[in-house]
Design a protein around this motif. Structure first.
Motif, PDB file in Angstrom:
ATOM      1  N   VAL A   1       3.649  13.269  -0.749  1.00  0.00           N
ATOM      2  CA  VAL A   1       4.209  13.858   0.378  1.00  0.00           C
ATOM      3  C   VAL A   1       3.870  15.155   0.855  1.00  0.00           C
ATOM      4  O   VAL A   1       3.183  15.394   1.886  1.00  0.00           O
ATOM      5  CB  VAL A   1       5.738  14.113   0.272  1.00  0.00           C
ATOM      6  CG1 VAL A   1       6.186  14.649   1.623  1.00  0.00           C
ATOM      7  CG2 VAL A   1       6.473  12.530   0.274  1.00  0.00           C
TER       8      VAL A   1
ATOM      9  N   GLU B   1      -0.051  14.884   1.795  1.00  0.00           N
ATOM     10  CA  GLU B   1      -0.047  14.521   3.240  1.00  0.00           C
ATOM     11  C   GLU B   1       0.057  15.734   4.350  1.00  0.00           C
ATOM     12  O   GLU B   1      -0.848  15.849   5.535  1.00  0.00           O
ATOM     13  CB  GLU B   1       0.933  13.334   3.730  1.00  0.00           C
ATOM     14  CG  GLU B   1       0.658  12.723   4.888  1.00  0.00           C
ATOM     15  CD  GLU B   1       1.547  11.622   5.278  1.00  0.00           C
ATOM     16  OE1 GLU B   1       2.581  11.535   5.877  1.00  0.00           O
ATOM     17  OE2 GLU B   1       1.135  10.269   4.584  1.00  0.00           O
TER      18      GLU B   1
ATOM     19  N   ILE C   1       6.013   6.957   1.330  1.00  0.00           N
ATOM     20  CA  ILE C   1       5.912   8.206   1.556  1.00  0.00           C
ATOM     21  C   ILE C   1       6.565   8.834   2.795  1.00  0.00           C
ATOM     22  O   ILE C   1       7.207   9.936   2.757  1.00  0.00           O
ATOM     23  CB  ILE C   1       4.307   8.905   1.749  1.00  0.00           C
ATOM     24  CG1 ILE C   1       3.726   8.437   0.514  1.00  0.00           C
ATOM     25  CG2 ILE C   1       4.063   9.782   2.564  1.00  0.00           C
ATOM     26  CD1 ILE C   1       1.890   8.705   0.784  1.00  0.00           C
TER      27      ILE C   1
END
Length: 197
Positions: free
Chosen positions: A72, A75, A28
């Protein structure tokens, strides 16, 4: 007499779930960097290389390009939501976290520009629209009555305008431009930093 290590002695320790969690976090982080440099169309092989793992490890965690991008973006959004839900959170503080993500992630900027009226069904776009709405909800929860961004679409329009100003070769330049855009809109922004929990 020279003693050679046995196959068991040469084999690195298997960290099991710890290694899997580390690899996922590394993927990530690498994807965030690669997307910032090359956009969401960057080759997955470059992400695996940057993370220091093989492509098989990448595909074990993320079956396709949409899954990597969604991880991604998820998050980014989760940090904004955590900042908004923290004890004593203020709109300016949450905007500081949001602005940090804008200066760090071109993919996050794209997320905030997701067109909710577009009915394309690709995995990234559909998920991006839902994530964008979560960001809007987190921010709206901190608007006080009569706030200049209190109109129906004003808040996310302001975020889109600021994100459009986030350009420049360095993170510092992108942050400077983002803060100037907020200032021109008459909006106070707290410290530009990731959410520290």
């Amino acid at each position: 007499m020279t003693q050679h290590p046995t196959a068991e002695e040469r084999r690195p320790a298997n960290d099991g779930p710890k290694a899997a969690a580390r690899n996922r976090a590394a993927l990530i982080a690498a994807a965030r960097e690669i997307y910032a440099e090359h956009g969401l169309g960057a080759p997955l092989s470059g992400i695996a290389r940057r993370a220091g793992v093989g492509q098989g490890v990448l595909y074990r965690h993320f079956p396709d390009r949409a899954a990597v991008a969604n991880a991604v973006l998820e998050e980014n959004v989760r940090e904004v939501e955590q900042a908004a839900a923290a004890s004593g959170a203020t709109l300016s503080g949450v905007l500081g976290v949001l602005t940090w993500h804008l200066t760090e992630s071109a993919a996050f900027i794209g997320l905030l520009h997701a067109d909710r009226t577009d009915d394309r069904t690709d995995g990234v776009h559909a998920h991006a629209s839902a994530l964008s709405e979560r960001v809007a909800r987190s921010l709206r929860g901190h608007l006080t009555g009569g706030h200049r961004l209190g109109g129906s679409d004003d808040l996310m329009l302001a975020v889109a305008m600021v994100s459009g100003a986030v350009t420049g070769p360095t993170r510092e330049e992108r942050e400077r431009r983002a803060l100037a855009a907020w200032r021109l809109l008459g909006v106070e922004v707290g410290a530009v930093r990731p959410f520290a929990g």
